[in-house]
Write an enzyme that holds these catalytic residues in place. Structure first.
Site, PDB file in Angstrom:
ATOM      1  N   TYR A 194       0.788  -1.229   0.000  1.00  0.00           N
ATOM      2  CA  TYR A 194       0.000   0.000   0.000  1.00  0.00           C
ATOM      3  C   TYR A 194       0.822   1.282   0.000  1.00  0.00           C
ATOM      4  CZ  TYR A 194      -3.396  -3.528   1.292  1.00  0.00           C
ATOM      5  OH  TYR A 194      -4.170  -4.659   1.312  1.00  0.00           O
ATOM      6  N   HIS A 200      -8.489  -0.109  -6.233  1.00  0.00           N
ATOM      7  CA  HIS A 200      -7.574  -0.797  -5.308  1.00  0.00           C
ATOM      8  C   HIS A 200      -6.157  -0.335  -5.605  1.00  0.00           C
ATOM      9  CE1 HIS A 200     -10.760  -3.481  -4.059  1.00  0.00           C
ATOM     10  NE2 HIS A 200     -11.082  -3.589  -5.339  1.00  0.00           N
TER      11      HIS A 200
END
Length: 146
Positions: A24, A102
């Site tokens: 991330y 995402h």
């Protein structure tokens, strides 16, 4: 009147910048929201961001988006993507473009992440581009909204 787009951030996203930087990155949720605000100004649209760790609260916010007649919705529901039929059903109420986002490539990760229960009802999915997935998603949603 300026068009309004809603960015929905799901479960655990308040931990961006601290959580699994390999998947991330190091950007925080505030960084992501600031990037979206800046791009929104450039595109001449308003972007409202919302994050919750409560599935019920996410459904209620989606219901409010319907009432408020927003012009489009972007959603990164996190793990809810793979199993929340409640959020899916709430999103299905919307009549505006919905784009699923995402940061990681969910199709290159663990098997359970390959399926999105939202896939059949969203305009499209953008994944795998890190924080840039959000900018790409906003551009796509604004374009789809006309």
């Amino acid at each position: 009147m300026m068009k309004t787009f809603l960015m929905l951030h799901g479960i655990n996203h308040n931990m961006f910048g601290k959580r699994d930087p390999v998947q991330y990155g190091t950007a925080t949720l505030d960084d992501i929201n600031a990037q979206l605000q800046a791009l929104g100004r450039e595109l001449g649209v308003e972007v409202e961001s919302y994050q919750t760790n409560s599935e019920g609260d996410m459904c209620l916010r989606i219901h409010q988006a319907f009432v408020d007649n927003v012009d489009g919705v972007l959603i990164n529901a996190g793990a809810w993507t793979h199993y929340s039929y409640g959020i899916r059903d709430a999103l299905a109420i919307l009549t505006v473009p919905v784009v699923e986002i995402h940061m990681s490539n969910i199709h290159a990760r663990e098997g359970f992440r390959h399926k999105s229960v939202f896939a059949e009802i969203v305009k499209g999915q953008i994944c795998g581009f890190g924080i840039d997935s959000y900018s790409l998603g906003l551009r796509a949603t604004v374009s789809a909204a006309g």
